[in-house]
Design an enzyme around this catalytic site. Structure first.
Site: not given
Ligand code: FAD
Length: 557
Positions: A17, A24, A41, A44-45, A276, A285-286, A437
């Site tokens: 994203t 853009r 991209s 996951n969900c 940061t 993110g997470d 309602k």
């Molecule tokens: P991610 O999407 O996990 O992406 C992080 C990426 O960084 C990974 O691919 C990893 O390989 C890469 N990475 C990490 N360290 C490095 C490095 N040092 N060098 C290069 N690459 C690296 N959320 C919802 O809101 N609704 C849902 O229904 C939902 N369902 C889910 C179901 C599952 C099975 C899972 C696993 C998650 C679900 N989630 C859901 C949670 C949601 O997917 C995450 O909150 C979201 O993807 C977090 O985004 P992110 O970019 O922080 O991390």
């Protein structure tokens, strides 16, 4: 002027994203996106639904490809490439190509970290056995799906009753597998309060799922082709496969090693611009700690919506456009067979932890007019301020229509609205869609009735505070309902339509707790009792909620 070089680590929800947003905003910027895995991209969900074969085409999980992202956005995507270290002083990354093992350095002007969170593994013996899985990405999904297709397991244990675990439960059951859930807490779905989780417990059990609450896992072993799961209560469960879904841990090692500030739970600390402790580095993110939108407290809430929004905001700020993240309220929804379980804002645990005064109320509602075929029930719980009715949180468990009500309530919380506003919300109505309602309006009416003192409520866990010598339970449902659905032991039955005739015979020195199925008729009855000068309370959530909680040994007040 030299174009800015933006480097992003992690190419899924937050990272992809951020990259697209950055392009853009700035057509000239050099944008490099690093991803350790082979896929970017991906959805996951959607992964559990591919295992369950609701999503049949694996390509549907791939929201975009490196080629497509490069073509549309001119972003340089490097998959199978891990960023190993950040040299903040030199603004350089140490990078490893995982395909050929080579290493190199990459310069950045601005860096966005979106490394996500990794599944926790319980600290017990032999989580490495064949047939034990965890689920985060496409390779995990491929492994699980291939195992299920090939081995056709008959039984599975899911360790952890969070949303990933429970979505997998449904999908494994859909594949014809007998599933048991082992959960350390007294309930599944931690963001729910226990009585609302009890509704989910009943539904899981009705769908053939074995629930072992208040139970931990103490180890795994293999005997005769099966996995033996040893549990903290000294028992063993034999099964053909195990899914570990006990939560996630932020992947913040890269940030920690680089000396960036992290919070107590390991989440990377950022300001509202997602910046940061290093002004050239952003994180989303997470992996980041965020501010709870309602309480203002630091929290870790791993959800896709916040990750996507933060990615956009970090890109804005990295490219010089001021943009602000105001916090996460944890709006989430899970499908459990025919039930939808949804929450937004604070629950009783978090509101107590934040020491915010609160009131709760329960109402039930139909997805749409009950006279139009196909309506389904939902139970809705509100948390709100006793001082001014400001909404603090909401939880809904039910059938159809839960999604739209939780979204209305999530929006109301964002707008700092009160239960008085819920009374007034003008929501779309025609019989196939809602009622004149809406359940959200009704939740507002009931909360306002409580705030204005029109009705006093007792909750399911307060019933035992009333002594039987001075208190009388009166169930105002029809006698045949009691026979069919059951009743609270010791309650007298006076159907609501007979109340006015029989009320004069009641002892005026007693306190009355009025009960119906969901709390509406008991409220009406309370008004009649109060008008006749009797001391009375309505059982909030009614017999319906009480029954589910009591059915559930593991849920305690
Ligand atoms: P991610 O999407 O996990 O992406 C992080 C990426 O960084 C990974 O691919 C990893 O390989 C890469 N990475 C990490 N360290 C490095 C490095 N040092 N060098 C290069 N690459 C690296 N959320 C919802 O809101 N609704 C849902 O229904 C939902 N369902 C889910 C179901 C599952 C099975 C899972 C696993 C998650 C679900 N989630 C859901 C949670 C949601 O997917 C995450 O909150 C979201 O993807 C977090 O985004 P992110 O970019 O922080 O991390």
């Amino acid at each position: 002027m030299k174009p800015l070089k933006l480097v992003i680590v992690g190419a899924v929800a937050g990272g992809a994203t951020a990259a697209a947003r950055a392009r853009r905003l700035d057509e000239r910027a050099e944008i490099v996106l690093f991803e350790r895995g082979d896929y970017i991209s991906f959805a996951n969900c959607g992964l559990p639904y591919y295992v369950g074969e609701t999503i049949r085409d694996r390509d549907q999980l791939l929201v975009t490809t490196p080629q497509a992202l490069t073509k549309r956005y001119r972003i340089e995507v490097r998959t199978a490439t891990e960023v190993l270290a950040i040299d903040r002083a030199g603004k350089r990354l140490q990078v490893k190509n995982l395909k050929d093992g080579s290493s190199y350095q990459e310069h950045y002007d601005k860096l966005i970290l979106s490394p996500g969170a990794e599944p926790l593994r319980p600290a017990v013996a032999r989580t490495d056995l064949e047939g034990i899985f965890s689920l985060r990405n496409i390779p995990d999904t491929d492994r699980i799906k291939a195992f299920v297709d090939r081995e056709q397991p008959r039984s599975a244990v899911v360790v952890g009753g969070g949303y990933i675990g429970l979505e997998m439960v449904e999908n494994l059951v859909k594949r014809g597998i007998q599933v048991a859930v082992i959960e350390m807490a007294g309930q599944v779905m931690a963001p729910l309060d226990p009585e609302m989780a009890a509704l989910a417990h009943s539904h899981l059990v009705e769908n053939g799922v074995q629930l072992k609450l208040n139970t931990g896992v103490s180890g795994f072993s293999r005997t005769g082709g099966q996995i033996i799961v040893q549990t903290s209560d000294g028992n063993e469960l034999a099964c053909d496969m195990v899914l570990l879904a006990v939560g996630v841990r932020p992947e913040s090692a890269l940030a920690v090693t680089a000396g960036l500030d992290v919070g107590e739970r390991g989440g990377i600390l950022t300001d509202a611009a997602m910046r940061t402790s290093d002004p050239s580095i952003f994180a989303v993110g997470d992996a980041v700690e965020v501010k709870d939108f309602v309480s203002g407290h630091p929290v870790m809430i791993p959800l896709a919506g916040p990750a996507n929004k933060q990615g956009r905001i970090a890109a804005d700020n990295a490219l010089g456009r001021a943009s602000c993240y105001r916090g996460t309220q944890g709006t989430s929804i899970v499908k459990l067979f025919n039930l939808s379980v949804a929450t937004t804002g604070l629950n009783e645990k978090t509101v107590q932890h934040a020491e915010i005064p609160y009131l709760t109320s329960y109402t039930d509602g139909q997805s749409h007019s009950s006279y139009y075929p196909g309506s389904e029930l939902m139970m809705l719980k509100l948390l709100y301020s006793p001082a001014d009715g400001t909404l603090l949180g909401a939880q809904i468990v039910g059938g159809k229509g839960v999604d739209k009500r939780i979204d209305v309530l999530a929006t109301a919380i964002r707008g700092r609205m009160t239960v008085f506003d819920l009374e007034e919300l003008e929501l779309a109505y025609a019989p196939p869609f809602s009622s004149a309602k809406d359940p959200v309006n009704v939740a507002g009416f009931h909360a306002v009735n409580i705030l204005k003192g029109d009705v006093r409520c007792v909750h399911w866990h307060e019933l035992h505070d009333f002594t039987p010598e001075t208190t009388v339970l009166v169930d105002v449902r029809e006698a045949d309902e009691l026979e069919k659905d059951g009743e609270i032991p010791g309650a007298f039955n006076i159907p609501i339509d007979e109340l006015r005739e029989r009320i004069t015979s009641l002892d005026r020195r007693r306190t009355y707790i009025l009960i119906c199925l969901a709390g509406l008729r008991s409220y009406v009855a309370c008004r009649i009792f109060a008008a006749n000068g009797l001391d009375c309370y309505s059982l909030s959530g009614g017999y319906g909620l009480w029954k589910h909680v009591m059915k559930n040994d593991a849920v305690s007040a």
